[in-house]
Design a protein around this motif. Structure first.
Motif, PDB file in Angstrom:
ATOM      1  N   LYS A  38       0.914  -1.082   0.000  1.00  0.00           N
ATOM      2  CA  LYS A  38       0.369   0.074  -0.311  1.00  0.00           C
ATOM      3  C   LYS A  38       0.858   1.169   0.320  1.00  0.00           C
ATOM      4  CE  LYS A  38      -4.573  -1.869   1.902  1.00  0.00           C
ATOM      5  NZ  LYS A  38      -5.061  -1.292   3.296  1.00  0.00           N
ATOM      6  N   GLY A  44      -3.985  -0.760  -3.363  1.00  0.00           N
ATOM      7  CA  GLY A  44      -5.164  -0.238  -2.616  1.00  0.00           C
ATOM      8  C   GLY A  44      -6.043  -0.607  -2.563  1.00  0.00           C
ATOM      9  N   GLN A  46     -10.193  -0.013  -2.404  1.00  0.00           N
ATOM     10  CA  GLN A  46     -11.310  -0.255  -3.432  1.00  0.00           C
ATOM     11  C   GLN A  46     -12.647   0.301  -2.807  1.00  0.00           C
ATOM     12  OE1 GLN A  46      -9.675  -2.758  -7.205  1.00  0.00           O
ATOM     13  NE2 GLN A  46     -11.089  -4.011  -5.436  1.00  0.00           N
ATOM     14  N   ARG A  54      -3.110  -1.515  -8.204  1.00  0.00           N
ATOM     15  CA  ARG A  54      -3.319  -0.550  -8.853  1.00  0.00           C
ATOM     16  C   ARG A  54      -1.965  -0.402  -9.853  1.00  0.00           C
ATOM     17  NH1 ARG A  54       0.594   3.472  -7.954  1.00  0.00           N
ATOM     18  NH2 ARG A  54      -0.141   5.515  -9.189  1.00  0.00           N
ATOM     19  N   TRP A 109      -3.825   5.147  -1.874  1.00  0.00           N
ATOM     20  CA  TRP A 109      -3.921   5.135  -3.232  1.00  0.00           C
ATOM     21  C   TRP A 109      -5.340   3.581  -2.975  1.00  0.00           C
ATOM     22  CZ3 TRP A 109      -2.905   7.501  -7.708  1.00  0.00           C
ATOM     23  CH2 TRP A 109      -1.544   8.249  -7.951  1.00  0.00           C
ATOM     24  N   TYR A 110      -6.387   4.357  -3.278  1.00  0.00           N
ATOM     25  CA  TYR A 110      -8.149   3.773  -3.684  1.00  0.00           C
ATOM     26  C   TYR A 110      -8.267   3.659  -4.423  1.00  0.00           C
ATOM     27  CZ  TYR A 110     -10.217   7.953  -2.616  1.00  0.00           C
ATOM     28  OH  TYR A 110     -11.001   9.411  -3.118  1.00  0.00           O
ATOM     29  N   ARG A 111      -9.124   2.934  -5.171  1.00  0.00           N
ATOM     30  CA  ARG A 111     -10.562   2.832  -6.339  1.00  0.00           C
ATOM     31  C   ARG A 111     -11.724   3.875  -5.968  1.00  0.00           C
ATOM     32  NH1 ARG A 111      -9.939  -1.620 -10.391  1.00  0.00           N
ATOM     33  NH2 ARG A 111      -7.674  -0.865 -10.524  1.00  0.00           N
ATOM     34  N   GLN A 116     -11.440   5.099 -11.293  1.00  0.00           N
ATOM     35  CA  GLN A 116     -10.262   5.495 -11.132  1.00  0.00           C
ATOM     36  C   GLN A 116      -9.555   5.394  -9.473  1.00  0.00           C
ATOM     37  OE1 GLN A 116     -12.879   9.383 -11.437  1.00  0.00           O
ATOM     38  NE2 GLN A 116     -12.226   9.085 -13.320  1.00  0.00           N
ATOM     39  N   TRP A 117      -8.154   5.140 -10.142  1.00  0.00           N
ATOM     40  CA  TRP A 117      -7.530   5.385  -8.467  1.00  0.00           C
ATOM     41  C   TRP A 117      -6.923   6.826  -8.458  1.00  0.00           C
ATOM     42  CZ3 TRP A 117      -6.767   1.310  -6.051  1.00  0.00           C
ATOM     43  CH2 TRP A 117      -6.600  -0.188  -6.358  1.00  0.00           C
ATOM     44  N   GLN A 119      -4.717   9.028  -5.126  1.00  0.00           N
ATOM     45  CA  GLN A 119      -4.552   9.046  -3.870  1.00  0.00           C
ATOM     46  C   GLN A 119      -4.776   9.721  -2.662  1.00  0.00           C
ATOM     47  OE1 GLN A 119       0.060  10.153  -5.180  1.00  0.00           O
ATOM     48  NE2 GLN A 119       0.569   8.929  -3.421  1.00  0.00           N
TER      49      GLN A 119
END
Length: 120
Positions: A38, A44, A46, A54, A109-111, A116-117, A119
């Motif tokens: 991570k 990441g 989601q 990612r 990061w997360y989706r 969309q990814w 930050q």
């Protein structure tokens, strides 16, 4: 129609169950591996409540750690969904909103729900 407070309580309960289920299934080494991935931006959270990649990786140990964690989460979400009368997908998304997103560290990061990814 459910009010926001009830949705939040349900979401928080799903979150607690999901995290407990995931941590019981994974080893400390797997958790550390995921946490490091991570930080590196490889893995990441989601919006669907699961971990995602990612960027690609050929690290089979990391792939297994993510698989084990996601499977434990899926079981926890399914259990909570059955108890509350919602779909597994809804329970999983509530987990992301109620807990996982709030626990994202700066730079992770997360989706999002649009795929969309982003930050943190």
């Amino acid at each position: 129609m459910m009010n926001f407070r009830k949705l939040f309580v349900i979401g928080a309960a799903v979150a607690a169950i999901g995290v407990a289920g995931a941590s019981m299934a994974q080893t400390n080494a797997q958790k550390s591996m995921i946490d490091e991935a991570k930080v590196e931006g490889v893995v990441g959270e989601q919006a669907d409540g699961y971990l995602g990649f990612r960027s690609g990786t050929s690290d089979s140990d990391l792939q297994e750690a993510v698989r084990v964690t996601n499977e434990a989460r899926r079981r926890a979400y399914a259990s909570r969904a059955a108890e509350t009368g919602v779909s597994t997908e809804v329970a999983a998304a509530r987990m992301f909103e109620a807990l996982l997103r709030a626990r994202l560290a700066e730079g992770e990061w997360y989706r999002n729900a649009q795929g969309q990814w982003v930050q943190n």
